[in-house]
Structure formats: C-alpha cells, structure tokens
Design a protein around this motif. Structure first.
Motif, PDB file in Angstrom:
ATOM      1  N   ARG A  69       0.841  -1.141  -0.069  1.00 12.49           N
ATOM      2  CA  ARG A  69      -0.136   0.035   0.060  1.00 12.49           C
ATOM      3  C   ARG A  69       0.840   1.319  -0.002  1.00 12.49           C
ATOM      4  NH1 ARG A  69      -1.109  -4.663   1.924  1.00 12.49           N
ATOM      5  NH2 ARG A  69      -1.002  -3.988   4.058  1.00 12.49           N
ATOM      6  N   TRP A  88       0.225   1.576  -9.620  1.00 12.48           N
ATOM      7  CA  TRP A  88      -0.592   0.577 -10.197  1.00 12.48           C
ATOM      8  C   TRP A  88       0.346  -0.432 -11.102  1.00 12.48           C
ATOM      9  CZ3 TRP A  88      -4.977   4.225 -11.897  1.00 12.48           C
ATOM     10  CH2 TRP A  88      -5.942   4.328 -10.491  1.00 12.48           C
ATOM     11  N   VAL A  93      -0.688  -0.741  -4.352  1.00  9.15           N
ATOM     12  CA  VAL A  93      -2.212  -0.297  -3.795  1.00  9.15           C
ATOM     13  C   VAL A  93      -2.283   1.125  -3.647  1.00  9.15           C
ATOM     14  CG1 VAL A  93      -4.492  -0.575  -2.613  1.00  9.15           C
ATOM     15  CG2 VAL A  93      -2.548  -2.541  -3.292  1.00  9.15           C
ATOM     16  N   ASP A 173      -7.525  -8.379  -7.448  1.00  4.67           N
ATOM     17  CA  ASP A 173      -6.277  -7.948  -6.794  1.00  4.67           C
ATOM     18  C   ASP A 173      -6.822  -6.489  -6.573  1.00  4.67           C
ATOM     19  OD1 ASP A 173      -4.757 -10.268  -6.614  1.00  4.67           O
ATOM     20  OD2 ASP A 173      -3.666  -9.518  -8.825  1.00  4.67           O
ATOM     21  N   PRO A 174      -6.467  -5.939  -5.318  1.00  8.37           N
ATOM     22  CA  PRO A 174      -6.634  -4.482  -5.026  1.00  8.37           C
ATOM     23  C   PRO A 174      -6.005  -3.438  -5.835  1.00  8.37           C
ATOM     24  CG  PRO A 174      -6.073  -5.886  -2.823  1.00  8.37           C
ATOM     25  CD  PRO A 174      -5.996  -6.700  -4.102  1.00  8.37           C
ATOM     26  N   CYS A 175      -6.527  -2.440  -6.124  1.00  7.79           N
ATOM     27  CA  CYS A 175      -5.736  -1.191  -6.749  1.00  7.79           C
ATOM     28  C   CYS A 175      -6.011   0.141  -5.939  1.00  7.79           C
ATOM     29  CB  CYS A 175      -6.212  -1.013  -7.982  1.00  7.79           C
ATOM     30  SG  CYS A 175      -7.816  -0.693  -8.439  1.00  7.79           S
ATOM     31  N   TRP A 176      -6.838   0.012  -5.048  1.00  5.41           N
ATOM     32  CA  TRP A 176      -7.261   1.645  -4.418  1.00  5.41           C
ATOM     33  C   TRP A 176      -8.011   1.128  -3.224  1.00  5.41           C
ATOM     34  CZ3 TRP A 176      -8.699   5.833  -8.118  1.00  5.41           C
ATOM     35  CH2 TRP A 176      -9.104   7.184  -7.528  1.00  5.41           C
ATOM     36  N   VAL A 191     -11.977  -1.527  -0.440  1.00  4.17           N
ATOM     37  CA  VAL A 191     -11.056  -2.203  -1.242  1.00  4.17           C
ATOM     38  C   VAL A 191     -11.732  -2.263  -2.517  1.00  4.17           C
ATOM     39  CG1 VAL A 191      -9.667  -4.187  -1.594  1.00  4.17           C
ATOM     40  CG2 VAL A 191      -9.971  -3.571   0.670  1.00  4.17           C
ATOM     41  N   THR A 193     -10.682  -3.084  -6.485  1.00  5.35           N
ATOM     42  CA  THR A 193      -9.776  -3.707  -7.227  1.00  5.35           C
ATOM     43  C   THR A 193      -9.698  -3.434  -8.920  1.00  5.35           C
ATOM     44  OG1 THR A 193     -11.625  -5.352  -8.236  1.00  5.35           O
ATOM     45  CG2 THR A 193     -10.843  -5.739  -5.716  1.00  5.35           C
ATOM     46  N   HIS A 194      -8.826  -4.079  -9.326  1.00  2.00           N
ATOM     47  CA  HIS A 194      -8.504  -3.950 -10.882  1.00  2.00           C
ATOM     48  C   HIS A 194      -9.679  -4.148 -12.015  1.00  2.00           C
ATOM     49  CE1 HIS A 194      -4.014  -2.753 -11.248  1.00  2.00           C
ATOM     50  NE2 HIS A 194      -4.005  -3.239 -10.039  1.00  2.00           N
TER      51      HIS A 194
END
Length: 539
Positions: A69, A88, A93, A173-176, A191, A193-194
C-alpha cells in the motif's frame, strides 16, 4: 466458487493492469496534450515516460512488492497523477488521503492501511513526520522537493528511460483503498480492485460521458483523492486532456477562464461547488459553449439550485448517486432527463435510474424487497460493488446481506425504476413516534428566496424525544418566526423544525459536502442545545 457451466471454475481471472490505460493513450497520441497545470504541460508520451521511470524506481530501488500500500498526502498536482499510475504499474495499491486532514488523521490512515510507502507534497512536512512516527518503517517520497524526503522529480530523472516490470493482476487484486469520509466514525478503507475499476471506467463512459474522445478536455475542480480521481482515470482511458487548477485556492473566475481557454467539455464536481460556479458574477461573461457533461455527485442537489444551474449552463448536467464503496456507480440522471422548468416531463427529486449492470432494491429491516413507493434502505448488486472493507469483518458483516450491499441511504423507487433518496439512515429522526426525513424539509426551506443553504437534523427534546433544528445560511434579513410562518401549511406539524438558526456558513467536508456530524458538533460547542432546553435564547 461455482462457474457458469457445469460447476466449472474460470480458466483465468487475469485482467488488465489499470496503468495500461495510460500506455494505450500514449501510443495513440504521443504528442497530444495529456496534463496541464498553470504553465506546465505534459504530453502523453512524457506522462508515460515519467510514470515508467517512477514505477521502475519503486520496484528496483525501493523494493515495492505487489500488494504494497502506498499512501498519498497531497493537493492536486501533476505528480499526483504520475504517482497513481506508477503505483499501479508497479503492482502497488493506491491509498490517497484527504489532503485537508490533520497529521494525526493521516497517520491513522497509514496505520489502518498498512502502508509501506508514502508520497507527500512538500507543503506537508508535519504529515510526513506524524506518519513516520506511527509507522517507523515507512518510506517517504516528496512532490516538489523537500528536506524531509527524496523528491520524485530526482528519482524520475535518475530512472529516465527505464522500463518497469508491469505487474500482472487478477480481477480481484486490490488497486485502490478508497477511505470513507468518516462522518459517522473512523474512516474505513473500501477495497477497490483492478477488475472492478475496469468496469467502473467502462460504465462511466457508457452512462455519464458517452462519445468522449481525445478532442475533449476535462477540468479538475475537486480533490483527486476521491471521486475526481476516478473521473480522471476515465479521461485517461479516452485520451482526454486533464486541466488542473493552477493553485490550491478555488477561484470561480479562474474556472471559467480555463473552460474558455481549453474548451473544457467535462468536469466532475459536487452540488455546493456547482452552486458557487453558477452564482458567481464571472459566469455572466463566461464562454460555456464547449461544455458537454458537468457531472455532479457526492450529495443531493436541491431543486432550486439544480434549476439555476440548468438555466445558466443549459442541459449539460449529469447526476450520479453512489458511494466510495461503489465508486459512484449506482444511479445516473443523464442530461436529457434534466429539466429546468417544473412540469409533467420533469423528474423532480430523483437521482436517476440504475446504472448499466447495476440492480437496485429497496429493502426493509429484514432484507425483504419493498414495492415501488415504499421507503426503505437502498441496496445494490453489480460489478461496481467493492470487495469489502480492509481488515474489518464487523463492518463487512453490517454492510452486506444476502449478497446485497447496504448503502445506509433511505429512499424509494417509482414504477419506472427511478430512485428518490430520502436521506441517510443516520439522518432520519423520530419525533413523537413519527419518522422524519430531513431532506423533504430542507427542500421546502430552500424555496424561501432568502435562504441559500440549510441543514436539518434531529436533536434531543424532553417532550418529543427528538425535534428538528434547521441551520440556515441566508442572503438577506430573515427571522425565525418569519421562516416558520413561510413553512406553515407546506409541512405537517410534526415535521416543522422547532428551531431555526442563522449562521454565516455551514461546516463542510474537504469535498464540499455539508456534513451534519460537524454541524451537530458545532451546535454542542456553542452550547445551543442546553440554552434551548432552558429558554428559547437567540443563536
């Protein structure tokens, strides 16, 4: 997990890394204008090169691993956009903070997210210090050059020409980490995700801004840390120019000058900022002919303000309703359904119909679907719904029921599926055994010509349990008794506010929302509730 055919599992859940949107835009139009702030202009190829260099440094020099993160504490700037895509691309994240929060509040976000890295604008040394104290292993980088951390400008220059390893990502998969505003408690990390965000970008283009091309230009008038950041990701996906305000100070005259200069066609804002823009004297001489989509969200827009904006700007308004957990992706009221004049075709009070791919239900307290016209909790399902709150099983259990995400907002659907929001569950109060929904009262109060803003909230009362207090901002002289007389006959007696307070301004969040938690705290700080219980003293 059960697959679509005979119980088969998906062969692959691999999806595109969100940073690929930037690469695609740079390939299509390398010399085109990508980002603008004051006198600085980045082309798409320069934006891509800087992002590559930073992503390479994060991986190779600083040891960022997939899933790490990365917190960001900054007002809007070009480097913030660069950092977002670099994170990214490297597999990290993105964890943006509200830049107006205190050092202690941002330190909490650092701990709550488990951040290993932090981007911090040079103007926030105290925030960097507080975050390091909370997380001693934190690696801090700065925007703009500083004494407290290496500057990403130096890192980018040192790594120029290098290519990172593009992180492979799956749908979930988390991105933000999209932190909630925390108006009812500590902020929670939603959470995103992409895979979810790829759907959101596609949905924004379909429902909010159809036909967007590289000929368009977008002006950023809200913090990139939240809804405006999602909006700008959508612009990058279509190669749209992004124009940032030249400074942190919001000046309406500057907004209209940039709209004229760059032929701005899209912008994302909130109702309070839109109200300022269309009421400012500078709008009279503004050239707004380039505007196609002025998108407003984040809070309901009162009818009188909506009408004023339509009369000034024309039919370019687009409303959406959503939350950080759904990245705004629940309903849309497109431009062609906005009407300035009341009449049989005007859909007054609605925030629109369900977004493409989203299903909405109004549910009772047991989770049963309610028929059209009945008020209950607004719930939704669809690919835009987040993956849950980070390390918060209690909040997840409260927010999901039978697979439906519970928004915490109250409202009803009509027979055609248009949604009408009554208010937050936490805003509703019970007076003498009757449910009272503040939004209805606020709409009535705002029809008084002297009232610019209002917030109604329920406060304790020894006789009725709770009663309404209306906190107003007026443009001219108006008395409490006069306003009560104005409302007589327009509201049921049990809905009539007991108190009318007149303040110079209403407390607002960093995103321009009128925040009732802050108003309640201000009433308590001023000792007004205690005064009212003793005697009806003026505020």
């Amino acid at each position: 997990m059960t697959g679509p055919i005979g119980g088969m599992r998906p062969i692959s859940t691999r999806v595109m890394n969100l940073a690929t949107f930037l690469t695609q835009a740079a390939r299509r139009d390398p010399d085109g204008t990508a980002l603008v702030m004051a006198d600085t202009i980045w082309s798409w190829s320069e934006f891509e090169r800087r992002t590559d260099a930073l992503a390479f440094a994060l991986q190779s020099e600083l040891g960022l691993r997939k899933g790490d993160r990365v917190l960001c504490q900054s007002q809007n700037c070009l480097e913030m956009m660069q950092a977002m895509f670099a994170v990214w691309r490297a597999g990290g994240v993105w964890v943006p903070a509200n830049f107006r929060q205190t050092p202690e509040e941002v330190a909490y976000l650092t701990e709550a997210s488990g951040a290993r890295f932090m981007f911090c604008n040079a103007t926030f040394p105290g925030h960097a210090t507080a975050c390091r104290l909370a997380c001693p292993e934190l690696t801090v980088l700065s925007f703009g050059g500083s004494d407290f951390a290496p500057a990403i400008e130096d890192i980018t220059s040192r790594s120029s020409g290098q290519r990172p390893i593009i992180a492979e990502v799956d749908r979930d998969d988390p991105c933000w980490f999209f932190f909630t505003s925390g108006t009812t408690g500590r902020p929670k990390a939603s959470v995103l995700t992409h895979g979810q965000m790829s759907f959101v970008v596609t949905n924004h283009l379909a429902d909010l801004m159809p036909g967007l091309t590289s000929d368009d230009a977008s002006l950023v008038v809200a913090p990139l840390s939240h809804g405006a950041g999602v909006h700008q990701l959508t612009q990058v996906a279509r190669g749209v120019k992004t124009v940032l305000m030249p400074s942190e100070k919001f000046e309406v005259a500057t907004v209209w000058e940039l709209v004229r200069e760059w032929r701005v066609s899209t912008m994302f804002t909130v109702p309070t900022i839109l109200k300022l823009m269309v009421e400012h004297p500078s709008v009279a001489a503004a050239d707004t002919s380039s505007l196609r989509y002025v998108i407003y969200a984040g809070a309901p827009m009162y009818r009188v303000d909506q009408q004023q904006a339509l009369r000034v700007l024309g039919k370019v308004l687009v409303q959406y309703f959503g939350l950080g957990e759904c990245t705004g992706n629940i309903t849309v009221l497109p431009a062609h359904l906005h009407e300035a004049e009341d009449g049989p075709t005007a859909r007054i009070g609605t925030c629109g119909h369900a977004r493409t791919g989203i299903e909405i239900q109004i549910q009772d307290d047991e989770g049963h679907e309610l028929p059209p016209g009945q008020t209950g909790e607004i719930c939704c399902i669809g690919p835009a719904v987040f993956a849950g709150y980070y390390q918060n099983p209690e909040a997840n259990a409260k927010s999901f029921r039978n697979g439906w995400f519970r928004t915490g907002d109250l409202g009803h659907l009509d027979e055609q599926g248009f949604l009408y929001i009554t208010g937050r569950q936490s805003d509703m109060f019970i007076s003498g055994g009757s449910n009272v929904y503040p939004r209805e009262i606020e709409e009535k109060i705002l029809t008084h010509p002297a009232i610019n803003e209002v917030a109604v909230l329920g406060l304790p009362d020894p006789l009725w349990g709770e009663v309404g207090w209306a906190v107003c901002v007026a443009s001219g002289p108006v008395q409490e008794d006069e306003l009560a007389e104005f409302l007589d006959g327009k509201l049921s007696r049990y809905k009539m506010p007991k108190r009318f307070l007149f303040w110079d301004a209403l407390p607002k969040s960093a995103y321009g929302k009128i925040t009732k938690k802050m108003i309640r705290e201000e009433i308590e700080t001023r000792g007004l509730l205690a005064q009212s219980n003793a005697t009806k003293a003026p505020a």
